[in-house]
Design a protein around this motif. Sequence first.
Motif, PDB file in Angstrom:
ATOM      1  N   GLY A   1      41.324  52.670  46.904  1.00 26.53           N
ATOM      2  CA  GLY A   1      40.906  53.416  45.729  1.00 26.53           C
ATOM      3  C   GLY A   1      40.200  54.717  46.059  1.00 26.53           C
ATOM      4  O   GLY A   1      39.945  55.518  45.159  1.00 26.53           O
TER       5      GLY A   1
ATOM      6  N   ASP B   1      45.889  54.527  47.483  1.00 25.71           N
ATOM      7  CA  ASP B   1      46.094  54.101  46.095  1.00 25.71           C
ATOM      8  C   ASP B   1      46.608  52.660  46.067  1.00 25.71           C
ATOM      9  O   ASP B   1      47.724  52.381  45.622  1.00 25.71           O
ATOM     10  CB  ASP B   1      47.088  55.037  45.412  1.00 25.71           C
ATOM     11  CG  ASP B   1      47.137  54.831  43.899  1.00 25.71           C
ATOM     12  OD1 ASP B   1      46.178  54.243  43.348  1.00 25.71           O
ATOM     13  OD2 ASP B   1      48.128  55.251  43.277  1.00 25.71           O
TER      14      ASP B   1
ATOM     15  N   GLU C   1      45.089  50.097  44.418  1.00 24.66           N
ATOM     16  CA  GLU C   1      44.664  49.323  43.258  1.00 24.66           C
ATOM     17  C   GLU C   1      45.844  48.853  42.383  1.00 24.66           C
ATOM     18  O   GLU C   1      45.891  47.689  41.983  1.00 24.66           O
ATOM     19  CB  GLU C   1      43.647  50.119  42.427  1.00 24.66           C
ATOM     20  CG  GLU C   1      42.405  50.561  43.199  1.00 24.66           C
ATOM     21  CD  GLU C   1      41.593  49.420  43.793  1.00 24.66           C
ATOM     22  OE1 GLU C   1      41.795  48.266  43.384  1.00 24.66           O
ATOM     23  OE2 GLU C   1      40.764  49.686  44.669  1.00 24.66           O
TER      24      GLU C   1
ATOM     25  N   TRP D   1      41.163  46.775  32.313  1.00 24.22           N
ATOM     26  CA  TRP D   1      40.087  47.521  32.955  1.00 24.22           C
ATOM     27  C   TRP D   1      38.776  46.741  32.900  1.00 24.22           C
ATOM     28  O   TRP D   1      37.977  46.791  33.843  1.00 24.22           O
ATOM     29  CB  TRP D   1      39.944  48.891  32.304  1.00 24.22           C
ATOM     30  CG  TRP D   1      38.795  49.690  32.838  1.00 24.22           C
ATOM     31  CD1 TRP D   1      37.731  50.178  32.149  1.00 24.22           C
ATOM     32  CD2 TRP D   1      38.590  50.071  34.202  1.00 24.22           C
ATOM     33  NE1 TRP D   1      36.874  50.850  32.987  1.00 24.22           N
ATOM     34  CE2 TRP D   1      37.376  50.799  34.263  1.00 24.22           C
ATOM     35  CE3 TRP D   1      39.303  49.869  35.391  1.00 24.22           C
ATOM     36  CZ2 TRP D   1      36.875  51.319  35.438  1.00 24.22           C
ATOM     37  CZ3 TRP D   1      38.801  50.400  36.577  1.00 24.22           C
ATOM     38  CH2 TRP D   1      37.598  51.117  36.589  1.00 24.22           C
TER      39      TRP D   1
ATOM     40  N   GLN E   1      37.207  46.433  36.666  1.00 26.01           N
ATOM     41  CA  GLN E   1      35.955  47.063  37.059  1.00 26.01           C
ATOM     42  C   GLN E   1      34.962  46.059  37.636  1.00 26.01           C
ATOM     43  O   GLN E   1      34.076  46.426  38.403  1.00 26.01           O
ATOM     44  CB  GLN E   1      35.331  47.788  35.866  1.00 26.01           C
ATOM     45  CG  GLN E   1      34.914  46.888  34.729  1.00 26.01           C
ATOM     46  CD  GLN E   1      34.301  47.661  33.575  1.00 26.01           C
ATOM     47  OE1 GLN E   1      33.912  48.810  33.740  1.00 26.01           O
ATOM     48  NE2 GLN E   1      34.225  47.066  32.418  1.00 26.01           N
TER      49      GLN E   1
ATOM     50  N   LEU F   1      36.183  45.716  41.592  1.00 26.74           N
ATOM     51  CA  LEU F   1      36.291  46.868  42.485  1.00 26.74           C
ATOM     52  C   LEU F   1      35.265  46.802  43.612  1.00 26.74           C
ATOM     53  O   LEU F   1      34.068  46.650  43.378  1.00 26.74           O
ATOM     54  CB  LEU F   1      36.100  48.169  41.710  1.00 26.74           C
ATOM     55  CG  LEU F   1      37.278  48.658  40.867  1.00 26.74           C
ATOM     56  CD1 LEU F   1      36.859  49.852  40.031  1.00 26.74           C
ATOM     57  CD2 LEU F   1      38.460  49.013  41.753  1.00 26.74           C
TER      58      LEU F   1
ATOM     59  N   ASP G   1      34.772  54.685  45.485  1.00 26.79           N
ATOM     60  CA  ASP G   1      35.294  54.648  44.117  1.00 26.79           C
ATOM     61  C   ASP G   1      34.696  53.532  43.287  1.00 26.79           C
ATOM     62  O   ASP G   1      34.823  53.540  42.058  1.00 26.79           O
ATOM     63  CB  ASP G   1      36.824  54.490  44.118  1.00 26.79           C
ATOM     64  CG  ASP G   1      37.260  53.086  44.510  1.00 26.79           C
ATOM     65  OD1 ASP G   1      38.073  52.484  43.777  1.00 26.79           O
ATOM     66  OD2 ASP G   1      36.793  52.580  45.553  1.00 26.79           O
TER      67      ASP G   1
ATOM     68  N   ASP H   1      37.442  55.338  39.181  1.00 27.44           N
ATOM     69  CA  ASP H   1      38.798  55.161  38.677  1.00 27.44           C
ATOM     70  C   ASP H   1      38.993  56.036  37.441  1.00 27.44           C
ATOM     71  O   ASP H   1      38.091  56.193  36.618  1.00 27.44           O
ATOM     72  CB  ASP H   1      39.014  53.680  38.323  1.00 27.44           C
ATOM     73  CG  ASP H   1      40.457  53.360  37.990  1.00 27.44           C
ATOM     74  OD1 ASP H   1      40.917  53.781  36.909  1.00 27.44           O
ATOM     75  OD2 ASP H   1      41.113  52.666  38.775  1.00 27.44           O
TER      76      ASP H   1
ATOM     77  N   SER I   1      37.878  54.903  33.995  1.00 28.07           N
ATOM     78  CA  SER I   1      36.467  54.713  33.669  1.00 28.07           C
ATOM     79  C   SER I   1      36.119  55.397  32.349  1.00 28.07           C
ATOM     80  O   SER I   1      36.565  56.515  32.073  1.00 28.07           O
ATOM     81  CB  SER I   1      35.576  55.289  34.772  1.00 28.07           C
ATOM     82  OG  SER I   1      35.803  54.639  36.001  1.00 28.07           O
TER      83      SER I   1
END
Length: 252
Positions: free
Chosen positions: A20, A24, A26, A58, A62, A65, A196, A216, A219
């Motif tokens: 992240g 890339d 994620e 999300w 979150q 992460l 991130d 991200d 967000s």
Amino acid sequence: PPPRRQRTQKPQGVLFDLDGTLLDTEPLGCRAVYLTLRDYLSEPARHDFAKRNYRMEWTLKQQTLGLPDVKWPPIVLDWAKQHWGMTQELTVPEFLQAWDQHMHENMAQVEILPGALELVTQLVQEEELPVAIATSSRKAAVQQKRQRHENLFGQFPVIVTTDDPAVQQGKPAPDIYLEAARRLRVDPTQCLVLEDGMTGVQAGRAAGCFVIAIPDARSTPSERQAFGQVADWVLDDLTQFDWKYILQEEET
């Protein structure tokens, strides 16, 4: 916005998160979660995954992460029972074994994030700063991720993974950044961290580093504001990195 805290001297080392931040990974990780749990999910949950292009919500993502593998799978499995109609039991080791396999099969798709290679190359070749990776990924996973991107990974003399014996506690504990700085032979307070995830930002601050967050793109404004309260500077992506903002005198 400008950094909320400036430095008067350039840092002596730069420590990067991996997933992240540089790579890339994620979207691939989310898709691997779907493929791992697909047969356990309700039809509406599978349909919703497809509508999200196989990304996790999300609200869930979150929470995971930056967490090491011992911490994030239980969060996902609990969410699956509460929100995705999962009724069968799946242990964390079973989940991780299948997830790892799906990640391995699709690792060739992983791309470097915008500005990452250029920034690392600038720091190493032009500015001759020591750099390290401090990642919540395991060593075996990093070996897979670097296969197509040796032009990036080959510039890092130090890569500390979450399963390294020296890392007693994962992020948000400072262990991994303290160890990365130690191996670079640089005082942590003289290091810059790029992250991130909030857990990683907290880890960098706990280690005493100057921390730049690259949240991200999903967000929310309130989440970005939360990053701004912990990190020293918040960027949209690594192409925005510029020493002139970091090195301003505080009174100017």
